[in-house]
Design an enzyme around this catalytic site. Structure first.
Site, PDB file in Angstrom:
ATOM      1  N   LYS A  43       0.868  -1.245  -0.054  1.00 10.99           N
ATOM      2  CA  LYS A  43      -0.018  -0.082   0.212  1.00 10.99           C
ATOM      3  C   LYS A  43       0.891   1.245   0.032  1.00 10.99           C
ATOM      4  O   LYS A  43       1.965   1.160   0.260  1.00 10.99           O
ATOM      5  CB  LYS A  43      -0.831  -0.081   1.221  1.00 10.99           C
ATOM      6  CG  LYS A  43      -0.101  -0.123   2.445  1.00 10.99           C
ATOM      7  CD  LYS A  43      -1.185  -0.166   3.593  1.00 10.99           C
ATOM      8  CE  LYS A  43      -0.301  -0.064   5.139  1.00 10.99           C
ATOM      9  NZ  LYS A  43      -1.286  -0.471   6.142  1.00 10.99           N
ATOM     10  N   TYR A 269      15.284  30.101   7.158  1.00  6.48           N
ATOM     11  CA  TYR A 269      14.266  30.864   7.648  1.00  6.48           C
ATOM     12  C   TYR A 269      14.165  31.227   9.207  1.00  6.48           C
ATOM     13  O   TYR A 269      14.788  30.061   9.994  1.00  6.48           O
ATOM     14  CB  TYR A 269      13.013  30.365   7.243  1.00  6.48           C
ATOM     15  CG  TYR A 269      12.607  30.520   5.920  1.00  6.48           C
ATOM     16  CD1 TYR A 269      12.481  31.562   5.167  1.00  6.48           C
ATOM     17  CD2 TYR A 269      12.292  29.321   5.321  1.00  6.48           C
ATOM     18  CE1 TYR A 269      12.220  31.757   3.913  1.00  6.48           C
ATOM     19  CE2 TYR A 269      11.736  29.366   3.834  1.00  6.48           C
ATOM     20  CZ  TYR A 269      12.011  30.269   3.170  1.00  6.48           C
ATOM     21  OH  TYR A 269      11.399  30.418   1.936  1.00  6.48           O
TER      22      TYR A 269
HETATM   23  C1  LIG Z   1      -0.682  -1.430   6.754  1.00  6.94           C
HETATM   24  C2  LIG Z   1      -1.440  -2.707   6.959  1.00  6.94           C
HETATM   25  C3  LIG Z   1      -0.655  -3.810   7.106  1.00  6.94           C
HETATM   26  C4  LIG Z   1       0.887  -3.969   7.316  1.00  6.94           C
HETATM   27  O1  LIG Z   1       1.325  -3.478   8.417  1.00  6.94           O
HETATM   28  P1  LIG Z   1       2.933  -3.223   9.029  1.00  6.94           P
HETATM   29  O2  LIG Z   1       2.529  -2.792  10.382  1.00  6.94           O
HETATM   30  O3  LIG Z   1       3.250  -2.151   7.892  1.00  6.94           O
HETATM   31  O4  LIG Z   1       3.261  -4.500   8.720  1.00  6.94           O
HETATM   32  C5  LIG Z   1      -1.187  -5.078   7.402  1.00  6.94           C
HETATM   33  N1  LIG Z   1      -2.382  -5.194   7.401  1.00  6.94           N
HETATM   34  C6  LIG Z   1      -3.350  -3.927   7.130  1.00  6.94           C
HETATM   35  C7  LIG Z   1      -4.971  -4.042   7.288  1.00  6.94           C
HETATM   36  C8  LIG Z   1      -2.649  -3.003   7.128  1.00  6.94           C
HETATM   37  O5  LIG Z   1      -3.484  -1.572   7.029  1.00  6.94           O
END
Ligand SMILES: *Cc1c(COP(=O)(O)O)cnc(C)c1O
Length: 376
Positions: A43, A269
């Site tokens: 993702k 800045y």
């Molecule tokens: C992001 C996510 C994962 C992976 O999680 P990590 O902590 O990065 O291993 C797995 N399942 C779901 C539903 C997620 O949202």
């Protein structure tokens, strides 16, 4: 007028992705979780690394399937020719269920309306659904009260030929061991309720990286590994290296300006930093628009020509400044913002400490102006 040499020197901000490290991490995690299988979360553009490239490497290393957030990301993987199982679970009102069915996706189902939409889409094959129970994280997933109705609706949709009830699943809050144990108990209870209602699940899945690594009883049939695949630890008290994982991204940029300034010169800045002596200031063309956290301004350091230099003054939208004293630095010398840490350069985990966040946020926020390049 722009000098031709400046065109050549247009900054190449680069995130170098080590696909061999991705494969190493997938193999390491798969061996740890076995006999549970390994699904890899790609993702958010594979946590900023590039979704298709990481997905391909993960499958080469033996991942059973891929997890993305939503249907459009899954369709992108299918369009790239990936035919492994792809699981998508954030399905909103605009979700294209017909496209998901046509692409043979696995869908995480949290609500009855989603099943209604699948039935209404009248696909030419049943879609595999994974029914989600909310075990305490309070994001999506059916509540304990909604769960029996969700299961019944799924069984009706199955009888109508629209779905195959493939899995029950949830996601942990990674809070205390007691909280996770309570979530596990709720998960088992929900599965029992569903089985009593007539459901048979081919698969159960609950754990992401954290529980996948340290809670064997949460692994079930497969673990959805995310952050650990990118070489970053899900734990505060252990680094990725401690877990035998290799960081997968090296963020760098060429020095864009070098100049001598007198003592007392303010920098960036707010002029929050002033030089103490005559010195050389070096400009690095990366800023918070590229994902460099502004809050790390007074704390972070980067790697240049074999040593660390602290970031001086505020991190701006597009750039930050180093004070390199009298050290020789040339235009175009490469500044390593973070990498595996093998040579002494900071890691993304170290940046997470400087920015009061987690390594996930550091890598996932690396922006579009940064070119991804891949080491096969
Ligand atoms: C992001 C996510 C994962 C992976 O999680 P990590 O902590 O990065 O291993 C797995 N399942 C779901 C539903 C997620 O949202």
């Amino acid at each position: 007028m722009t000098h031709p040499s400046e065109l050549v020197l247009a900054p190449t901000r680069e995130a170098l992705v080590d696909l061999d490290a991705i494969r190493h991490n997938v193999r390491t995690l798969a061996a740890l979780a076995a006999p549970a299988e390994t699904m890899v979360a790609v993702k958010a553009n594979a946590y900023g690394h590039g979704m298709v490239e990481v997905a391909t490497a993960a499958l080469e290393a033996g991942a059973m399937g891929l997890a993305v957030l939503d249907i459009p990301a899954a369709l992108e993987l299918r369009a790239a020719g990936i035919d492994a199982p792809i699981f998508a679970w954030l399905l909103d009102d605009e979700a294209d269920f017909a496209a998901a069915i046509a692409a043979d996706l696995d869908l995480g189902i949290s609500a009855e309306w989603q099943l209604d939409r699948i039935v209404g889409a009248q696909g030419d094959r049943p879609v595999r659904v994974h029914l989600k129970i909310d075990t305490g994280l309070s994001r999506n997933g059916a509540t304990e009260e909604q769960w029996p109705d969700l299961v019944r609706a799924a069984l009706r949709a199955e009888a109508a030929g629209a779905v195959t009830v493939h899995a029950a699943w949830s996601h942990l809050a990674d809070a205390s061991p007691e909280d996770d144990a309570e979530a596990l108990r709720r998960f088992h209870a929900a599965v029992d309720v569903a089985v009593d209602l007539g459901a048979t699940f081919a698969k159960l899945h609950l754990a992401a990286s954290s529980a996948g690594i340290c809670e064997p009883e949460a692994r079930f049939d497969f673990v959805r590994f995310g952050i650990a695949v990118y070489g970053i630890s899900p734990f505060d008290n252990a680094s990725g290296a401690d877990l035998g994982l290799r960081p997968t991204m090296t963020l760098s940029a060429p020095v864009a300006s070098v100049k001598r300034v007198p003592a007392g010169q303010g920098v960036s800045y707010g002029l929050t930093y002033r030089t103490t002596d005559e010195t050389t200031l070096v400009l690095v063309p990366l800023g918070y628009a590229d994902g460099i956290p502004r809050i790390a301004g007074g704390r972070a350091s980067v790697w240049l020509n074999g040593r660390r230099y602290p970031v001086r003054g505020r991190i701006a939208m597009d750039q930050f400044v180093l004070d390199v004293g009298d050290d020789p630095v040339e235009l175009g010398d490469r500044v390593i913002v973070f990498g595996p840490g093998d040579q002494g350069e900071p890691t993304a985990e170290e940046w997470a400490g400087w920015a009061d966040t987690i390594g996930d946020e550091i890598i996932a926020r690396i922006g579009h102006r940064v070119t991804r390049r891949y080491v096969p």
